[in-house]
Design an enzyme around this catalytic site. Sequence first.
Site, short mmCIF file in Angstrom:
data_model
loop_
_atom_site.label_atom_id
_atom_site.label_comp_id
_atom_site.label_asym_id
_atom_site.label_seq_id
_atom_site.Cartn_x
_atom_site.Cartn_y
_atom_site.Cartn_z
N ALA A 134 -12.08 2.03 0.11
CA ALA A 134 -13.00 0.88 -0.10
C ALA A 134 -12.05 -0.18 -0.85
CB ALA A 134 -14.00 1.24 -1.15
N GLY B 144 -12.74 5.63 1.54
CA GLY B 144 -13.66 5.02 2.40
C GLY B 144 -12.97 5.06 3.83
N GLU C 162 -13.57 8.44 5.07
CA GLU C 162 -15.09 8.76 5.31
C GLU C 162 -15.45 7.75 6.60
OE1 GLU C 162 -15.77 7.27 1.11
OE2 GLU C 162 -17.16 8.80 1.13
N GLU D 153 -10.70 9.67 -4.64
CA GLU D 153 -11.41 9.00 -5.63
C GLU D 153 -11.30 9.33 -6.93
OE1 GLU D 153 -12.38 9.47 -2.28
OE2 GLU D 153 -13.15 8.04 -1.50
C1 3H9 Z 1 -12.92 4.60 -2.21
O1 3H9 Z 1 -12.47 4.41 -0.90
C2 3H9 Z 1 -14.17 4.82 -2.67
C3 3H9 Z 1 -15.20 5.10 -1.50
O2 3H9 Z 1 -15.34 6.45 -1.65
C4 3H9 Z 1 -16.62 4.26 -1.41
C5 3H9 Z 1 -17.42 4.44 -2.88
C6 3H9 Z 1 -18.52 3.65 -2.95
N1 3H9 Z 1 -8.35 -1.81 -2.47
O3 3H9 Z 1 0.21 0.50 -3.29
P1 3H9 Z 1 0.57 -0.59 -2.52
C7 3H9 Z 1 -3.46 -3.09 -2.62
S1 3H9 Z 1 -11.78 4.27 -3.59
C8 3H9 Z 1 -7.79 -3.07 -2.63
O4 3H9 Z 1 1.59 -1.43 -3.26
P2 3H9 Z 1 2.07 1.03 -0.76
C9 3H9 Z 1 -2.54 -3.10 -3.53
O5 3H9 Z 1 -3.09 -3.59 -4.80
C10 3H9 Z 1 -10.26 3.80 -2.81
N2 3H9 Z 1 -6.48 -3.35 -2.70
O6 3H9 Z 1 1.35 -0.11 -1.05
C11 3H9 Z 1 -1.31 -4.09 -3.17
O7 3H9 Z 1 -1.54 -5.37 -3.56
P3 3H9 Z 1 -0.62 -6.36 -4.21
C12 3H9 Z 1 -9.53 4.89 -2.08
C13 3H9 Z 1 -5.57 -2.18 -2.45
O8 3H9 Z 1 2.41 0.87 0.61
C14 3H9 Z 1 -1.33 -3.88 -1.73
O9 3H9 Z 1 -2.46 -3.63 -1.48
N3 3H9 Z 1 -8.47 4.75 -1.86
C15 3H9 Z 1 -6.23 -1.10 -2.01
O10 3H9 Z 1 3.03 1.75 -1.80
C16 3H9 Z 1 -0.27 -2.72 -1.40
O11 3H9 Z 1 -0.54 -1.65 -1.89
C17 3H9 Z 1 -7.23 4.72 -2.51
O12 3H9 Z 1 -7.53 4.97 -3.91
C18 3H9 Z 1 -7.53 -0.73 -2.12
N4 3H9 Z 1 -8.02 0.48 -1.61
O13 3H9 Z 1 0.99 2.17 -0.75
C19 3H9 Z 1 -6.11 4.35 -1.91
N5 3H9 Z 1 -5.03 -0.11 -1.72
O14 3H9 Z 1 0.49 -6.27 -3.18
C20 3H9 Z 1 -5.15 3.25 -2.85
C21 3H9 Z 1 -3.94 -1.04 -1.80
O15 3H9 Z 1 -1.33 -7.57 -4.32
N6 3H9 Z 1 -4.18 2.81 -2.25
N7 3H9 Z 1 -4.28 -2.04 -2.34
O16 3H9 Z 1 -0.22 -5.55 -5.42
C22 3H9 Z 1 -3.22 3.47 -2.13
O17 3H9 Z 1 -2.90 4.66 -2.49
C23 3H9 Z 1 -1.84 2.88 -1.68
O18 3H9 Z 1 -1.91 1.33 -1.70
C24 3H9 Z 1 -1.44 3.08 -0.18
C25 3H9 Z 1 -0.17 2.06 0.31
C26 3H9 Z 1 -1.02 4.72 -0.15
C27 3H9 Z 1 -2.70 2.93 0.86
#
Ligand code: 3H9
Length: 708
Positions: free
Chosen positions: A63, A102, A105, A125
């Site tokens: 999400a 998400g 999901e 999450e």
């Molecule tokens: C969820 O899904 C809840 C659901 O069940 C629904 C509930 C109702 N959203 O980390 P990076 C941005 S909860 C918004 O440096 P990498 C990040 O801020 C979510 N922004 O890259 C950054 O922005 P900036 C569950 C996001 O290659 C840019 O993208 N998912 C999100 O080192 C690059 O990110 C997670 O917890 C996001 N979801 O790693 C996964 N994700 O460049 C969270 C990233 O402006 N994400 N951004 O600073 C990660 O773990 C890592 O970003 C990922 C890539 C492994 C994907």
Amino acid sequence: MAEVVSVSMSGDIALVSIDSPPVNAMDQKVRAGLKQAFEQLRTRQGVKAIVLGCKGRTFVAGADIKEFDTGIAPPGYYEVLAAIEDSPCPVVAAVHGTALGGGMEIALACHYRVAHDGARFGLPELTLGIIPGAGGTQRLPRLIPLEAAIDLILSSKPMPAAKARELGLADAVVSGDVAEGALAFARELAARGAGPRRTRDQAVLGAENAAELFETKRAQVAKTMRNRQSPLALLDAIEAAVKLPFDQGLKAESAISDRLVPATEARALRHLFFAEREVRRIPGLSAEVKPRPVTRLGIVGAGTMGGGISMCYANAGVPVTIVDATQAALDKGMATVRKNYERSVARGSLKPEQMEQRMKLLTPSLDYAALGEADLVIEAVYENMALKKEIFAKLDAVVRKGAIIGTNTSTLDIDEIAAVTKRPEDVVGLHFFSPANVMPLLEIVHAKRTAPDVLVTALETAKQIKKTGVVAKVCYGFIGNRMMDPYAREAEHCLLEGATPEQVDGALEQFGMAMGILAVFDMAGVDIGYLTRLERKHLLPDDPTFYRPDTMLNERGWLGQKAGRGYYRYDSARKRIPDPEVVELLWAEGKRLKVEQRKPGTAEIQERCLYAMINEGARLLEEGVALRASDIDVVYTSGYGFPRYRGGPMFYADTVGLKAIYERILEFRRTLDPQYWTPAPLLEMLALAGSSFAAWQAGRGNQGAIST
Ligand code: 3H9
């Protein structure tokens, strides 16, 4: 249709493709695009199957985390996922990169999943203080056995494609182009005339012993994830999948999710998610400034820190030359590194051949000239200004032009160290935390003359070795150790006031610190702080009670774990055992020094230690030592065992309310030693204005920019 989602046809197979960089997060546009695409495809003639995939580096990574604070505009997750799952023809997810939260999901709502062999599936999450809220708690246990589903979500760790295949989550794993693989899979389904296979219609797997299983997991979570609400709430949601029909289960999941999203725990963890990414942005530093390459490393000092830092670089494939003064020191250092790697091999986290490759990258040497080719040399000897200056002068003579010289000092004045070289612009502080190969934090200390591209290189090299680099300016102790000083000062004083080490550490651990500070001192060596204080004696308060317990233990050689006793005694397994002799000794000393015997309780110990730390944090912000309140939070949660679910000391302060903290500090000024309890002007100003550190930070814009 929103342009982030497109539909194309390949024969009678429809391809729905999400393209929303950087990580295809499922924001409103993606949700709207998906809903529209699947609604249109429902009625389109001749579509036999649908492949749903993503462009760019990854499948949907979850999400959009920002929306949890701004509100979720329609269409909602359930609506979109229902549109996918309701498709009259089979839907195949084509998963590459990471299908997280998400994103996973979405894959669960598809009827089949084809994964690239490098793909990973995860529901992280809980790291955000929430639960999968787009049906994940209800669908996952219908696809993989209940216990595996619980463990996957509790661990927050993504599973590799091969494991997903083994558990039945992925239907096929392909190497090469996953879209092609999924297309072939879909064609086969179409050829067989296969219909949709809806996850929601399947039974939960392994529900027979559910009651017992949930009881065990609840007990486990209560122990290992103390003070947190989301893990227990997660188990309630998964239990709903076992006990209720799918639609009612979704309602239960939704109610729990709605309760968690705005709660302090989730807000704190979201704050850290963005704070950890914000640290890379340095106000005042132009994007034009490029890092210098770091392809060869030099280390001075083969001790614990030098060895640990060498491992970080060897792990990243960078060759390292390690210099020390004696062969014995080099041999010992290399043996320790090998032992550390062997432990990883024994645990199964490293292959023996990987260990050998990494050891081969390390070259010990007695000759400083061997550092001549290094791009970055890090000095990692013990904290002594004279010694560090001597080493920097030697390095200045041998290190090539353009190379960067870093010091791993944790407290000393880097401007003074840099001044012995003819190239202070190439000098930077690189403060690692012990054990350096494990701890994720790197404090990057920007000295007065550090060049902009040196600072950028420091941030880049942090990334290179998978650490979170946080920039600080020069002052005693930088961010972390400077705030640690008043925190520990209060803990120490409580001992003279009649609290026992267990009570002090117990209070801090109940708050959520990974370890009480006295136990930390015992682990690190009680002499470490003592020796630093000796060096800074002329700067310390004229107060016989100041860190008196620490001094007394030093005088007796009770230096902590390495001596078998310190604030506690230790058995052969290094388990803490209360030591009545220490308690008596310190109480008697407190009485001798006429310290009021307040016998502080849990709440008072917590408030004194934490508010003293927060007050110092406010000073660091005023002085510009820390660039942002959120940077302090990153330092404390990634380097000092501050509980993440409280968001870090400055975020925590905002949740308590700065006014309440300010008033308590004034009360401590009346009832305790007033010299230690002057509210920081910034704290006072924000408290009286009814403001917060977060609001102050948001309103600052580019103020406090690094001047380059
Ligand atoms: C969820 O899904 C809840 C659901 O069940 C629904 C509930 C109702 N959203 O980390 P990076 C941005 S909860 C918004 O440096 P990498 C990040 O801020 C979510 N922004 O890259 C950054 O922005 P900036 C569950 C996001 O290659 C840019 O993208 N998912 C999100 O080192 C690059 O990110 C997670 O917890 C996001 N979801 O790693 C996964 N994700 O460049 C969270 C990233 O402006 N994400 N951004 O600073 C990660 O773990 C890592 O970003 C990922 C890539 C492994 C994907």
